[in-house]
Scaffold this motif. Structure first.
Motif, short mmCIF file in Angstrom:
data_model
loop_
_atom_site.label_atom_id
_atom_site.label_comp_id
_atom_site.label_asym_id
_atom_site.label_seq_id
_atom_site.Cartn_x
_atom_site.Cartn_y
_atom_site.Cartn_z
N GLU A 50 0.86 -1.20 0.00
CA GLU A 50 0.00 0.00 0.00
C GLU A 50 0.89 1.24 0.00
O GLU A 50 0.80 2.07 0.91
CB GLU A 50 -0.90 0.00 1.25
CG GLU A 50 -1.90 -1.14 1.28
CD GLU A 50 -2.42 -1.39 2.67
OE1 GLU A 50 -1.82 -0.94 3.66
OE2 GLU A 50 -3.45 -2.06 2.78
N TYR B 138 0.95 3.98 -1.76
CA TYR B 138 0.32 5.31 -1.90
C TYR B 138 -0.34 5.75 -0.60
O TYR B 138 -0.27 6.92 -0.22
CB TYR B 138 -0.69 5.31 -3.05
CG TYR B 138 -0.02 5.04 -4.37
CD1 TYR B 138 0.89 5.94 -4.91
CD2 TYR B 138 -0.26 3.86 -5.07
CE1 TYR B 138 1.55 5.68 -6.10
CE2 TYR B 138 0.38 3.60 -6.27
CZ TYR B 138 1.28 4.51 -6.78
OH TYR B 138 1.94 4.25 -7.95
N ILE B 139 -0.98 4.81 0.07
CA ILE B 139 -1.61 5.15 1.36
C ILE B 139 -0.52 5.54 2.36
O ILE B 139 -0.64 6.55 3.08
CB ILE B 139 -2.46 3.97 1.90
CG1 ILE B 139 -3.69 3.78 1.00
CG2 ILE B 139 -2.89 4.21 3.34
CD1 ILE B 139 -4.59 2.64 1.37
N ALA C 45 2.45 6.71 1.66
CA ALA C 45 3.04 8.00 1.27
C ALA C 45 2.13 9.16 1.67
O ALA C 45 2.60 10.18 2.19
CB ALA C 45 3.28 8.02 -0.23
N SER C 46 0.81 9.00 1.47
CA SER C 46 -0.08 10.12 1.81
C SER C 46 -0.16 10.30 3.33
O SER C 46 -0.25 11.43 3.82
CB SER C 46 -1.47 9.93 1.20
OG SER C 46 -2.02 8.74 1.67
N ALA C 47 -0.10 9.20 4.08
CA ALA C 47 -0.12 9.32 5.55
C ALA C 47 1.12 10.07 6.02
O ALA C 47 1.02 10.99 6.84
CB ALA C 47 -0.17 7.93 6.19
N ALA D 36 2.94 12.11 4.23
CA ALA D 36 2.86 13.50 3.74
C ALA D 36 2.00 14.36 4.67
O ALA D 36 2.39 15.47 5.05
CB ALA D 36 2.31 13.52 2.33
N MET D 37 0.84 13.82 5.05
CA MET D 37 -0.06 14.56 5.95
C MET D 37 0.64 14.88 7.28
O MET D 37 0.58 16.00 7.80
CB MET D 37 -1.31 13.73 6.26
CG MET D 37 -2.28 13.61 5.11
SD MET D 37 -3.25 15.09 4.90
CE MET D 37 -4.50 14.85 6.15
N THR E 286 -5.37 13.85 12.39
CA THR E 286 -4.72 13.50 11.13
C THR E 286 -4.26 12.05 11.16
O THR E 286 -4.52 11.28 10.23
CB THR E 286 -3.47 14.41 10.90
OG1 THR E 286 -3.89 15.76 11.05
CG2 THR E 286 -2.87 14.19 9.54
N THR F 137 -5.60 9.14 8.76
CA THR F 137 -4.73 8.47 7.80
C THR F 137 -4.52 7.00 8.16
O THR F 137 -4.63 6.13 7.30
CB THR F 137 -3.36 9.18 7.71
OG1 THR F 137 -2.91 9.46 9.01
CG2 THR F 137 -3.43 10.46 6.94
N THR G 104 -5.92 3.44 6.44
CA THR G 104 -5.05 2.28 6.20
C THR G 104 -5.65 1.00 6.79
O THR G 104 -5.66 -0.04 6.15
CB THR G 104 -3.66 2.52 6.84
OG1 THR G 104 -3.24 3.82 6.49
CG2 THR G 104 -2.64 1.51 6.39
N TYR H 283 5.06 5.88 10.64
CA TYR H 283 4.62 7.12 9.97
C TYR H 283 5.09 8.34 10.77
O TYR H 283 5.60 9.31 10.21
CB TYR H 283 3.08 7.18 9.86
CG TYR H 283 2.46 6.19 8.90
CD1 TYR H 283 3.19 5.59 7.89
CD2 TYR H 283 1.10 5.87 9.01
CE1 TYR H 283 2.60 4.69 7.03
CE2 TYR H 283 0.50 4.97 8.13
CZ TYR H 283 1.26 4.37 7.15
OH TYR H 283 0.68 3.49 6.30
#
Lengths: 226, 292
Positions: B17, B19-20, B22-24, B26-27, B183, B187, B191, B223
């Motif tokens: 996963e 992309y999930i 990476a976005s977690a 990033a946030m 957040t 995130t 997941t 994360y």
């Protein structure tokens, strides 16, 4: 080995799904639990693995009263029972190998042992050549065989198959039943919930007939007639 | 569950996963960056306030009839006063020297000074800004005191600043903490939400709670650590651009340099914060999404 003592189950909305069930299953038996949809077969399975609790009555697995097992001891109870679900309940994000390995990982078997045992079990269910495939790459019959492999890997004392042929074609169904029979001859108690008349009558095994949440017939070598 | 297996499951979760994950990260990095900038601003404003507070003092000017010994007695008395941080005596001669020094570019002005018209004075710094006003009142009531000067308006503004910065820090940090928790909750929640069936299956095959939760908790902690580390690296890179801006904003405090100790302390605090946030966030998300 397994004993249901006057077990009843009803839900808050008043629906009675089991009523006064008394049943004893001995080690190494092969038992069909049969009956139409809604007879209470799946509830019986759920109660045995403590997915649900009965409203009244007791359920014994060996000497343990399943209804009184503390939450933190549930895993050790479930490790003694292998369950094959009608909807397979496979881990979609894991490969065939990993799906089987997980049942050994949860009982903390060493890595080396897992690498030895999993191929053997996959070989037993004729899925060794699909070790690296993901569940979505398998046919219905293969998925069910994989579910059996996972339920078997940690050598449970009892294997419960809840409508294992419900979602697969007749040829695959025969394969699954033969596999369960083979597992039984190797010494594992097998309980199979089904409503498929042909399979039950061909096997000539103990048949427990359920209707409206009650056991209405229990024959050592039984038949199922709709 | 053994730790190496937890790591294996974590690696597998992350690689399947990406992309999930990476976005977690990033946030969380954005959250940490905003925390970083806020802490830097707080650090600079704190330094500025300290500087301004340090500069705040009362100047008490005495008439020439007041003997030097009497002024020094007064100095001694106030040095023992709990409210006072320091007292400096400026004699008539010292005052003239200072005047000469600051007026050296104006020879005409210096020539016009034939006798020393400047008074002797005491410069008093208080421990707390709030104590300057009562001290000034005390001195102004004394005999032979010609004038008491302290910049009341400026000090009042300092006091307001101190209160505003302290209160807003508390409010902002509380809000930021809640936002950060939300957040992580969202995130990590996303997941693990998809893992509901997986968790149900694991429990049915006899997995313990620890086995199920371990990799998910570790995922949240991972994360948090990654985001803390990335945001600190970004701040390190951006510092040469940020410091001049902050210095110009707080120019009254003079130039302030951030040293390595401050920066590594920030990294350390953020890592602790990241671990705590990741742990709390994922533990809450597991409770919320997996109905433990």
């Amino acid at each position: 080995m397994i004993k249901f003592e006057d077990v009843s189950k009803s839900y808050e909305n008043g629906t009675q799904v089991l009523e006064g069930v008394n049943l004893v299953i001995l080690p190494k038996e092969f038992v069909f639990i049969v009956g139409p949809s809604g007879a209470g077969k799946t509830t019986l399975v759920k109660l045995l693995i403590r997915e649900e609790l009965p409203t009244t009555g007791s359920i014994f697995f060996e000497d343990t009263d399943v209804t009184k097992v503390k939450k933190n001891l549930l895993p050790s109870l479930r490790r003694k029972i292998g369950v094959v679900f009608q909807d397979f309940k496979l881990l979609d994000s894991k490969t065939v190998f990993e799906n089987v390995a997980v049942s050994l990982e949860v009982v903390e078997r060493p890595e080396g042992e897992i690498k030895q045992v999993v191929p053997n079990v996959l070989n037993l269910v004729s899925l060794l050549n699909k070790s690296e495939c993901f569940p979505y790459q398998l046919s219905g019959g293969e998925k069910q065989r994989l579910a059996i492999a996972r339920a078997l890997a940690h050598e449970p004392k009892v294997l419960i198959a809840d409508e294992p042929t419900g979602n697969i074609d007749p040829v695959a169904s025969d394969e699954v039943v033969h596999l369960l029979e083979k597992i039984n001859t190797l010494g594992t108690t097998v309980i199979m919930a089904t409503h498929e008349v042909g399979i039950v009558n061909r096997m000539k095994r103990r048949v427990v007939l359920m209707h409206d949440g009650k056991i209405v017939k229990d024959e050592k070598v039984g038949r199922y007639e709709v | 569950m053994k730790f190496d297996r937890t790591i294996k499951v974590l690696k597998s979760n992350l690689s399947r996963e990406p992309y999930i994950a990476a976005s977690a990260v990033a946030m969380l990095t954005i959250t940490f960056l905003s925390l970083n900038l806020f802490v830097l601003s707080l650090y600079f404003s704190h330094k500025a306030l300290n500087y301004l507070s340090d500069k705040a003092q009362i100047s008490v000017f005495f008439s020439d009839v007041m003997a030097r010994e009497d002024i020094l007695k007064l100095k001694e008395k106030y040095e023992k006063d709990e409210r006072v941080q320091s007292v400096r005596y400026v004699s008539k001669e010292d005052a003239l020297k200072i005047f000469t020094e600051i007026s050296k570019d104006q020879p005409a002005l210096l020539e016009s000074v034939t006798t020393n018209p400047l008074p002797a004075s005491l410069e008093i710094k208080a421990k707390e800004l709030s104590q300057l006003s009562p001290l000034a009142d005390e001195f102004s009531k004394m005999e032979n005191v010609d004038d008491v000067r302290f910049y009341k308006d400026v000090i009042d503004k300092f006091k307001k600043w101190v209160t505003i910065v302290r209160v807003s820090s508390l409010v902002y940090l509380s809000v930021l903490f809640l936002v950060s928790i939300s957040t992580v909750l969202m995130t990590i929640g996303i997941t693990i939400h998809g893992k509901g069936l997986e968790v149900e299956i694991l429990k049915l095959v006899g997995a313990t709670d620890k086995y199920v939760k371990g990799p998910l908790i570790l995922q949240g902690v991972f994360y948090g650590i990654t985001a803390a580390f990335i945001s600190t690296v970004i701040i390190f890179i951006a510092l040469p651009f940020i410091v001049p801006i902050l210095n110009s904003l707080f120019r009254s405090a003079g130039t302030i340099n951030l040293n390595a100790t401050v920066l590594f302390s920030m990294l350390f605090i953020e890592l602790i914060f990241g671990i705590a946030l990741g742990y709390i966030g994922s533990a809450l998300a597991i409770r919320k999404y997996l109905k433990y």
